[in-house]
Design a protein around this motif. Structure first.
Motif, PDB file in Angstrom:
ATOM      1  N   PHE A   1       6.358  12.630   1.167  1.00 16.58           N
ATOM      2  CA  PHE A   1       7.412  11.633   1.327  1.00 16.58           C
ATOM      3  C   PHE A   1       8.449  11.738   0.213  1.00 16.58           C
ATOM      4  CE2 PHE A   1       8.802   7.442  -0.276  1.00 16.58           C
ATOM      5  CZ  PHE A   1       9.732   7.151   0.710  1.00 16.58           C
ATOM      6  N   ALA A   2       7.991  11.862  -1.033  1.00 18.58           N
ATOM      7  CA  ALA A   2       8.898  11.897  -2.179  1.00 18.58           C
ATOM      8  C   ALA A   2       9.897  13.040  -2.068  1.00 18.58           C
ATOM      9  CB  ALA A   2       8.103  12.013  -3.477  1.00 18.58           C
ATOM     10  N   ALA A   3       9.417  14.189  -1.658  1.00 21.48           N
ATOM     11  CA  ALA A   3      10.313  15.344  -1.529  1.00 21.48           C
ATOM     12  C   ALA A   3      11.373  15.094  -0.473  1.00 21.48           C
ATOM     13  CB  ALA A   3       9.499  16.583  -1.177  1.00 21.48           C
ATOM     14  N   GLU A   4      10.990  14.447   0.621  1.00 20.60           N
ATOM     15  CA  GLU A   4      11.932  14.172   1.709  1.00 20.60           C
ATOM     16  C   GLU A   4      12.939  13.087   1.318  1.00 20.60           C
ATOM     17  OE1 GLU A   4      12.246  15.635   4.622  1.00 20.60           O
ATOM     18  OE2 GLU A   4      10.517  16.978   4.493  1.00 20.60           O
ATOM     19  N   VAL A   5      12.457  12.001   0.724  1.00 15.85           N
ATOM     20  CA  VAL A   5      13.350  10.884   0.423  1.00 15.85           C
ATOM     21  C   VAL A   5      14.310  11.229  -0.723  1.00 15.85           C
ATOM     22  CG1 VAL A   5      12.017   9.628  -1.336  1.00 15.85           C
ATOM     23  CG2 VAL A   5      13.369   8.366   0.354  1.00 15.85           C
ATOM     24  N   ALA A   6      13.893  12.116  -1.609  1.00 14.23           N
ATOM     25  CA  ALA A   6      14.792  12.549  -2.683  1.00 14.23           C
ATOM     26  C   ALA A   6      16.016  13.245  -2.104  1.00 14.23           C
ATOM     27  CB  ALA A   6      14.050  13.464  -3.645  1.00 14.23           C
ATOM     28  N   GLY A   7      15.826  13.913  -0.980  1.00 15.76           N
ATOM     29  CA  GLY A   7      16.941  14.582  -0.324  1.00 15.76           C
ATOM     30  C   GLY A   7      17.989  13.620   0.219  1.00 15.76           C
ATOM     31  N   LEU A   8      17.619  12.345   0.360  1.00 14.17           N
ATOM     32  CA  LEU A   8      18.571  11.320   0.798  1.00 14.17           C
ATOM     33  C   LEU A   8      19.368  10.745  -0.360  1.00 14.17           C
ATOM     34  CD1 LEU A   8      16.323   9.299   3.316  1.00 14.17           C
ATOM     35  CD2 LEU A   8      17.989  11.095   3.851  1.00 14.17           C
ATOM     36  N   GLY A   9      18.994  11.130  -1.577  1.00 10.11           N
ATOM     37  CA  GLY A   9      19.678  10.585  -2.746  1.00 10.11           C
ATOM     38  C   GLY A   9      18.947   9.423  -3.388  1.00 10.11           C
TER      39      GLY A   9
ATOM     40  N   ASP B   1      11.101   7.309 -10.518  1.00  6.78           N
ATOM     41  CA  ASP B   1      11.782   8.568 -10.183  1.00  6.78           C
ATOM     42  C   ASP B   1      10.969   9.248  -9.091  1.00  6.78           C
ATOM     43  OD1 ASP B   1      12.966  11.043  -9.963  1.00  6.78           O
ATOM     44  OD2 ASP B   1      12.896  11.507 -12.102  1.00  6.78           O
ATOM     45  N   VAL B   2      11.484   9.244  -7.881  1.00  9.02           N
ATOM     46  CA  VAL B   2      10.708   9.794  -6.764  1.00  9.02           C
ATOM     47  C   VAL B   2      10.402  11.272  -6.964  1.00  9.02           C
ATOM     48  CG1 VAL B   2      11.595   8.109  -5.102  1.00  9.02           C
ATOM     49  CG2 VAL B   2      12.797  10.288  -5.416  1.00  9.02           C
ATOM     50  N   ARG B   3      11.246  11.960  -7.727  1.00 11.14           N
ATOM     51  CA  ARG B   3      11.047  13.396  -7.916  1.00 11.14           C
ATOM     52  C   ARG B   3       9.905  13.685  -8.878  1.00 11.14           C
ATOM     53  NH1 ARG B   3      17.122  14.671  -9.599  1.00 11.14           N
ATOM     54  NH2 ARG B   3      16.530  12.881 -10.913  1.00 11.14           N
ATOM     55  N   GLN B   4       9.560  12.710  -9.714  1.00 14.38           N
ATOM     56  CA  GLN B   4       8.488  12.892 -10.685  1.00 14.38           C
ATOM     57  C   GLN B   4       7.209  12.150 -10.308  1.00 14.38           C
ATOM     58  OE1 GLN B   4       8.813  15.043 -13.243  1.00 14.38           O
ATOM     59  NE2 GLN B   4      10.870  15.472 -12.447  1.00 14.38           N
ATOM     60  N   ASP B   5       7.293  11.245  -9.358  1.00 15.67           N
ATOM     61  CA  ASP B   5       6.131  10.456  -8.955  1.00 15.67           C
ATOM     62  C   ASP B   5       5.235  11.303  -8.041  1.00 15.67           C
ATOM     63  OD1 ASP B   5       5.532   7.112  -8.618  1.00 15.67           O
ATOM     64  OD2 ASP B   5       4.517   8.496  -7.275  1.00 15.67           O
ATOM     65  N   GLY B   6       3.969  11.434  -8.433  1.00 15.13           N
ATOM     66  CA  GLY B   6       3.089  12.322  -7.689  1.00 15.13           C
ATOM     67  C   GLY B   6       2.186  11.651  -6.677  1.00 15.13           C
ATOM     68  N   ARG B   7       2.398  10.347  -6.408  1.00 10.59           N
ATOM     69  CA  ARG B   7       1.486   9.635  -5.520  1.00 10.59           C
ATOM     70  C   ARG B   7       1.675   9.988  -4.047  1.00 10.59           C
ATOM     71  NH1 ARG B   7       2.594   3.689  -7.951  1.00 10.59           N
ATOM     72  NH2 ARG B   7       4.661   4.665  -8.197  1.00 10.59           N
ATOM     73  N   TRP B   8       2.906  10.276  -3.654  1.00  8.41           N
ATOM     74  CA  TRP B   8       3.202  10.569  -2.250  1.00  8.41           C
ATOM     75  C   TRP B   8       4.117  11.796  -2.180  1.00  8.41           C
ATOM     76  CZ3 TRP B   8       4.798   5.672  -4.361  1.00  8.41           C
ATOM     77  CH2 TRP B   8       3.797   4.694  -4.311  1.00  8.41           C
ATOM     78  N   PRO B   9       3.592  12.979  -2.445  1.00  7.59           N
ATOM     79  CA  PRO B   9       4.425  14.175  -2.612  1.00  7.59           C
ATOM     80  C   PRO B   9       5.266  14.567  -1.406  1.00  7.59           C
ATOM     81  CG  PRO B   9       2.089  14.740  -2.434  1.00  7.59           C
ATOM     82  CD  PRO B   9       2.156  13.278  -2.620  1.00  7.59           C
TER      83      PRO B   9
END
Length: 238
Positions: free
Chosen positions: A106-114, A96-104
């Motif tokens: 990037f994760a926030a940006e890629v979550a916006g893509l779905g 879950d990219v929204r819960q994974d804290g390794r790359w904050p």
């Protein structure tokens, strides 16, 4: 071997043959990404990140524009499983990219893509790291242990096929370069009635004076029948 295991083994034997039959680098890359999207459980979209000779990373093929956007976010933020995988050969899975804290970032940006889940496998041989196979899903927890295992097998076959295609391309390019330089040297030999070594020396000198690659200059000479102006060679007056 059980029937299920035999079926899997046969399927990947076909995968290996199909990859090696692709021929060109581009066709091989397309086949790898298509196979990943169709054969790896949980994968909706797939793409290949390649490491260039200068160390830059790019995405030459993707099964969906989403992959290109997601990969680019990794390159621009300097974060993400692809970049980590390329450097240390581990398989990275993001449930879950929204819960994974390794790359904050990037994760926030890629979550916006779905994107919700990701998996990355390094493409490597004993000699070199070629790049990375990136798998994406819009579902949470899309990649299980079976997905990881199938992805590893596919990545291993893919790396061998890709390395073979790249080597073939380099050989074809080298042969084409040699052929063109030979033709250009022959033109100079005929025109100026000089032996081959002198004709080749003229070509090299012109290449240096024009700060142009030898093959590119040879292409011009073969196509136009003359060395470009400014070469300080016999054809400088046209």
């Amino acid at each position: 071997m059980t029937s299920a295991a035999q079926k899997t083994a046969d399927a990947f034997a076909d995968v290996a043959r199909n990859l090696l039959d692709r021929g060109s680098v581009q066709a091989t890359l397309e086949e790898i990404s298509d196979l990943a999207a169709s054969e790896v459980g949980g994968c909706e979209f797939a793409g290949i990140s390649l490491v260039g000779g200068d160390g830059t990373i790019s995405t030459p093929v993707a099964t969906d524009p989403l992959v290109e956007h997601a990969d680019q976010l990794q390159y621009t933020t300097g974060q993400g499983p692809c970049l980590e995988t390329i450097h240390d050969r581990q398989v990275y899975v993001v449930d879950d990219v929204r819960q994974d804290g390794r790359w904050p970032v990037f994760a926030a940006e890629v979550a916006g893509l779905g994107v919700r889940s990701m998996m990355s496998h390094q493409l490597y041989t004993r000699r070199e790291v070629l790049g990375c196979l990136n798998l994406y899903s819009t579902e949470l927890n899309a990649f299980d242990r079976g997905s990881v295992e199938i992805g590893q097998v596919l990545a291993a076959h893919a790396a061998v096929a890709l390395a073979s295609a790249q080597n073939d391309a380099r050989l074809r390019d080298a042969m084409q370069t040699r052929s063109r330089i030979g033709e250009a040297t022959g033109i100079l030999m005929e025109r100026y009635k000089v032996p081959g070594d002198q004709a080749f020396a003229l070509l090299v000198k012109a290449s240096q004076n024009l700060n142009t690659k030898l093959r590119e200059l040879a292409e011009v000479l073969v196509e136009t029948g003359a060395l470009p102006r400014g070469s300080s060679g016999p054809d400088r007056q046209g």
